[in-house]
Structures are given as C-alpha cells and as structure tokens.
Design a protein around this motif. Sequence first.
Motif, PDB file in Angstrom:
ATOM      1  N   UNK A  34       0.813  -1.218   0.000  1.00  0.00           N
ATOM      2  CA  UNK A  34       0.000   0.000   0.000  1.00  0.00           C
ATOM      3  C   UNK A  34       0.843   1.264   0.000  1.00  0.00           C
ATOM      4  N   UNK A  35       2.042   1.207  -0.534  1.00  0.00           N
ATOM      5  CA  UNK A  35       2.988   2.317  -0.430  1.00  0.00           C
ATOM      6  C   UNK A  35       2.581   3.581  -1.168  1.00  0.00           C
ATOM      7  N   UNK A  36       2.504   3.559  -2.480  1.00  0.00           N
ATOM      8  CA  UNK A  36       2.325   4.808  -3.227  1.00  0.00           C
ATOM      9  C   UNK A  36       0.962   4.936  -3.888  1.00  0.00           C
ATOM     10  N   UNK A  37       0.043   4.037  -3.637  1.00  0.00           N
ATOM     11  CA  UNK A  37      -1.193   4.020  -4.415  1.00  0.00           C
ATOM     12  C   UNK A  37      -2.060   5.253  -4.219  1.00  0.00           C
ATOM     13  N   UNK A  38      -1.946   5.947  -3.099  1.00  0.00           N
ATOM     14  CA  UNK A  38      -2.789   7.124  -2.896  1.00  0.00           C
ATOM     15  C   UNK A  38      -2.206   8.385  -3.508  1.00  0.00           C
ATOM     16  N   UNK A  39      -0.961   8.352  -3.916  1.00  0.00           N
ATOM     17  CA  UNK A  39      -0.303   9.556  -4.404  1.00  0.00           C
ATOM     18  C   UNK A  39      -0.922  10.014  -5.720  1.00  0.00           C
ATOM     19  N   UNK A  40      -0.898  11.285  -5.941  1.00  0.00           N
ATOM     20  CA  UNK A  40      -1.471  11.853  -7.156  1.00  0.00           C
ATOM     21  C   UNK A  40      -0.563  11.578  -8.338  1.00  0.00           C
ATOM     22  N   UNK A  66       1.000  13.683 -10.138  1.00  0.00           N
ATOM     23  CA  UNK A  66       2.213  14.482 -10.069  1.00  0.00           C
ATOM     24  C   UNK A  66       3.236  13.824  -9.141  1.00  0.00           C
ATOM     25  N   UNK A  67       2.775  13.188  -8.065  1.00  0.00           N
ATOM     26  CA  UNK A  67       3.696  12.491  -7.170  1.00  0.00           C
ATOM     27  C   UNK A  67       4.285  11.265  -7.857  1.00  0.00           C
ATOM     28  N   UNK A  68       3.473  10.588  -8.663  1.00  0.00           N
ATOM     29  CA  UNK A  68       3.989   9.443  -9.422  1.00  0.00           C
ATOM     30  C   UNK A  68       5.061   9.910 -10.403  1.00  0.00           C
ATOM     31  N   UNK A  69       4.823  11.055 -11.027  1.00  0.00           N
ATOM     32  CA  UNK A  69       5.827  11.627 -11.931  1.00  0.00           C
ATOM     33  C   UNK A  69       7.095  11.968 -11.169  1.00  0.00           C
ATOM     34  N   UNK A  70       6.937  12.523  -9.972  1.00  0.00           N
ATOM     35  CA  UNK A  70       8.086  12.870  -9.142  1.00  0.00           C
ATOM     36  C   UNK A  70       8.889  11.624  -8.791  1.00  0.00           C
ATOM     37  N   UNK A  73      13.529   8.038  -1.824  1.00  0.00           N
ATOM     38  CA  UNK A  73      12.431   8.715  -2.518  1.00  0.00           C
ATOM     39  C   UNK A  73      11.186   8.753  -1.628  1.00  0.00           C
ATOM     40  N   UNK A  74      10.866   7.620  -0.996  1.00  0.00           N
ATOM     41  CA  UNK A  74       9.696   7.560  -0.124  1.00  0.00           C
ATOM     42  C   UNK A  74       9.779   8.587   0.992  1.00  0.00           C
ATOM     43  N   UNK A  75      10.995   8.793   1.506  1.00  0.00           N
ATOM     44  CA  UNK A  75      11.148   9.709   2.632  1.00  0.00           C
ATOM     45  C   UNK A  75      10.909  11.165   2.247  1.00  0.00           C
ATOM     46  N   UNK A 116       4.287  22.774  -9.233  1.00  0.00           N
ATOM     47  CA  UNK A 116       4.494  22.183 -10.562  1.00  0.00           C
ATOM     48  C   UNK A 116       5.500  21.052 -10.412  1.00  0.00           C
ATOM     49  N   UNK A 117       5.523  20.135 -11.372  1.00  0.00           N
ATOM     50  CA  UNK A 117       6.421  18.992 -11.291  1.00  0.00           C
ATOM     51  C   UNK A 117       7.884  19.451 -11.239  1.00  0.00           C
TER      52      UNK A 117
END
Length: 184
Positions: free
Chosen positions: A132-138, A140-144, A158-160, A170-171
């Motif tokens: 369940x780590x990054x699934x809620x991220x938007x 733009x966060x996935x792009x980051x 990266x997670x931190x 903006x990205x």
Amino acid sequence: MFDYLKGIVSKTAPNYVVIDCNGVGYKIYTPNPYKFKEGTTSTAYVYNHIREDENSLYGFISEDERELFLKLIGVKGLGPKMALPILATGSISGIVDAIDRENILYLKKFPKIGDKVAKQIILDLKGKLSSIEYSEESNSSEELVMALEALGYKSADIKSVVTRIDPELTIENQIKEALKLLLK
C-alpha cells in the motif's frame, strides 16, 4: 460481510457519512467524511466491526486506505476508534514511511497514541505494508517518483521525501524541492 457500498451520499457529518443504497441509509464512520460529496454517487470500501455491544461500519475512499486501517486495528491495543484519527490526519504513504523508518515522533502526533502504542505499531507492522505504499499519491507524485528514480535515487530515499513535497507545486518545482531534501 460487506466489501463496499455504492450509493448516494445523503448526509455528511464530522465523523461519518450516510450513504443511501436503494432506500436504505447506511451510517459509515470514515476518517475524512468530506471526501464524500453530498448528493453524488460514491463508493465506500467498508469494514463491518461487530462486537458484543456494537455493530459499526467503517468506510474508506480507497481499498488501500481500508487495507491500512485493517492492519492498524490488528495491532495490540489499537482499536477502530483509535485507528480512524490516524488515517484522518496522516497520508497513507506518510504513515507507512513512519512505520518503516521507526519514526515514533510522527506516530505520537496522532490523538491517543503514546510511546507504548507507537512502539507496538512499529513492532507489529514494520515491513508488512509494502502493498500500500504509493497508491494514494497523485499523478504528479507518481511523476516525481519516476523522475527521482531516473536520476538514480533509491526507493527508500524517494519515499522519505515524496511525502514532504507539496503536491500543488508544478512537477519542476517538486523535483527541485525533492533534490534539496535529498542532498541534505
């Protein structure tokens, strides 16, 4: 018993929503009731909490949020009424990151969570929340995340930093802020 309820949100209160499913109103306790818009058709992923003196529905906007809730209530000394505020005031990735990094101070900021319970959460859940780590991220966060991975940074680093970056930037500015944090 229930996996989800889909219906029209007929009422939003500070700690619950009422979802009308074909004429039956279900009172669902939720960490962020205002994510459910009144008058719209919504899906709540639910957990039916049944005890000798209680039969309550807890609902979540995503399956990952419910998954984290279920993991939290599995911790000794942590029930649904203590787990709900954790999800209300923290992001999923922030909570997972705090548990994996053994950040007791982050966990203690939640209502009714002291040293003992924070240590128990870490003891019981560290390393068990990878699904369940990054699934809620938007997006733009996935792009980051992808941009930082392309630059050669490790997933743990990266997670931190991703949880500390304002998603409204903006990205390009997100990447700049992340690089500043990574270089410290």
